[in-house]
Design an enzyme around this catalytic site. Structure first.
Site, short mmCIF file in Angstrom:
data_model
loop_
_atom_site.label_atom_id
_atom_site.label_comp_id
_atom_site.label_asym_id
_atom_site.label_seq_id
_atom_site.Cartn_x
_atom_site.Cartn_y
_atom_site.Cartn_z
N TYR A 178 0.85 -1.19 0.00
CA TYR A 178 0.00 0.00 0.00
C TYR A 178 0.89 1.25 0.00
O TYR A 178 2.06 1.18 0.39
CB TYR A 178 -0.91 -0.04 1.23
CG TYR A 178 -2.01 0.98 1.25
CD1 TYR A 178 -3.06 0.91 0.33
CD2 TYR A 178 -2.01 2.04 2.17
CE1 TYR A 178 -4.07 1.85 0.34
CE2 TYR A 178 -3.02 2.98 2.18
CZ TYR A 178 -4.04 2.89 1.26
OH TYR A 178 -5.04 3.83 1.26
N ASN A 180 1.50 3.67 1.86
CA ASN A 180 2.21 4.11 3.07
C ASN A 180 3.30 3.14 3.51
O ASN A 180 3.93 3.35 4.54
CB ASN A 180 1.22 4.35 4.21
CG ASN A 180 0.43 3.10 4.61
OD1 ASN A 180 0.67 2.01 4.10
ND2 ASN A 180 -0.51 3.27 5.51
N LYS A 181 3.53 2.07 2.74
CA LYS A 181 4.57 1.11 3.08
C LYS A 181 5.93 1.57 2.54
O LYS A 181 6.01 2.39 1.62
CB LYS A 181 4.22 -0.27 2.54
CG LYS A 181 2.86 -0.80 3.04
CD LYS A 181 2.80 -0.88 4.55
CE LYS A 181 1.59 -1.66 5.05
NZ LYS A 181 0.31 -1.04 4.76
N HIS A 182 7.00 0.99 3.09
CA HIS A 182 8.35 1.37 2.63
C HIS A 182 8.56 1.03 1.15
O HIS A 182 9.33 1.70 0.46
CB HIS A 182 9.41 0.64 3.46
CG HIS A 182 9.51 1.17 4.86
ND1 HIS A 182 10.37 0.62 5.79
CD2 HIS A 182 8.87 2.17 5.49
CE1 HIS A 182 10.25 1.29 6.93
NE2 HIS A 182 9.35 2.22 6.77
#
Length: 369
Positions: A178, A180-182
């Site tokens: 998603y 907002n993931k790294h």
């Protein structure tokens, strides 16, 4: 408004996406999918990577691959995203909950064994907000009781436990990509494993259980969980910079910790444990009991100062949808309940600047008594 998250897309993302468009390979049959699977699996030390359309799909496929179904129980944290319990409930099985550790916010591994019954099939661990679950006790329990381990490493890209990559511990481990993931693919997920048969089963399940010789003759119901070549191209470019992203997140976490030092009425995330250093996937805060308002009020006050925030997870046993199903009747998990009501996180995206972090810190000090 300072957004709660903004990804960095200034590497090879555009170059690889242009290649997809120029070659016409935009579907799940494109070469970036296989390359992303192989490189991501290698990054976390696994033999197989199976790319899917999102992290929730990864959990659903993992539960299905282990043939968990009616009459089975899966132990998991009370404090997590609903995807974890949803995958178990949709399979006809029962989620059995464990409360959180108040310091790390992960599941309290000391409470797992008391929840094991003859119907327990698996333990689902979820690494929360930047610190891992203490895995050694979990793995010992799984071996002792003959249980499978599903490891949800959705928030743990680049995180290690005793210098071993999170995502390398489960019989099946899952990731989310998603925004907002790294590592992001917009929407996307991955299952990783060392088990050849489980890997093949996951590949089949994500692709409607098509058969090689008789494609449209189905022995089992699968899912359309495929990842597109476009998503994989984006993910590959992101993966190339994962070490850099982890370094940025740790620097941000350290800066926030310094800015909030001495601030009364709020619990900051742990910087480290004996087995891991925080990667600060998000920077979470928990209001102290002496603060008269809850997380909702804090987020409203910060929003008025143009600071984006996001609430902590709401506990599984308090989810209305599960209560209507008759699940978790009379159950209470005090730590998870407190985290849900008094926890939230502040802007934590990779594109956040030092000046913006200064604004966030100043606004937080303003709203606290």
């Amino acid at each position: 408004m300072i957004p709660v998250n903004e990804p960095l897309l200034d590497g090879n993302e555009k170059k690889y996406l242009d290649e997809c468009i120029d070659t016409g390979w935009i579907s799940s049959e494109g070469p970036f999918v296989r390359e992303f699977e192989a490189r991501f699996a290698a990054r976390v030390g696994r033999r197989h990577g199976i790319a899917v359309c999102n992290g929730t799909a990864a959990l659903e496929a993992a539960v299905a691959a282990l043939r968990i179904g009616p009459g089975d129980e899966v132990i998991m944290p009370a404090f997590t995203i609903i995807s974890c319990a949803g995958a178990v409930v949709r399979a006809g099985a029962v989620p059995v909950l464990v409360d959180s550790d108040p310091a790390t916010w992960n599941m309290d591994v000391c409470r797992i064994e008391e929840r094991i019954t003859p119907r327990t099939r698996a333990i689902m661990v979820v690494h929360i907000y930047g610190l891992p679950v203490d895995m050694d006790p979990v793995l010992k329990l799984a071996e002792k009781h003959g249980l499978k381990v599903i490891e949800d490493a959705a928030e743990a890209h680049g995180l290690t436990y005793h210098d071993r990559h999170c995502g390398s511990f489960g019989d099946l481990s899952t990731f989310s990509f998603y925004p907002n993931k790294h590592v992001t693919t917009g929407e996307g997920g991955m299952i990783v494993t060392d088990d050849d048969m489980l890997a093949e089963r996951c590949r089949s399940l994500r692709n409607l259980c098509f058969q090689n010789k008789k494609r449209f003759v189905h022995e089992e119901l699968g899912f359309n969980f495929r990842m597109t070549n476009l998503q994989a191209a984006l993910g590959l470019a992101q993966l190339e910079r994962l070490d850099q992203f982890v370094e940025v997140k740790r620097r941000m976490g350290q800066r926030y910790t310094e800015l909030f030092a001495g601030t009364k009425g709020v619990q900051l995330p742990m910087q480290s444990t004996e087995y891991a250093d925080n990667i600060y996937w998000v920077y979470g805060l928990v209001l102290g009991d002496d603060v008269a308002f809850d997380a909702d009020e804090a987020m409203q006050r910060l929003g008025e100062r143009k600071i984006g925030t996001r609430p902590f997870f709401w506990p599984m046993h308090e989810q209305p949808v599960f209560r209507r199903m008759g699940l978790f009747a009379g159950e209470s998990y005090p730590v998870a309940e407190r985290l849900a009501r008094r926890g939230f996180y502040v802007p934590s995206g990779l594109a956040l600047t030092d000046a913006q972090m200064d604004e966030v810190a100043a606004a937080l000090v303003e709203i606290l008594p």
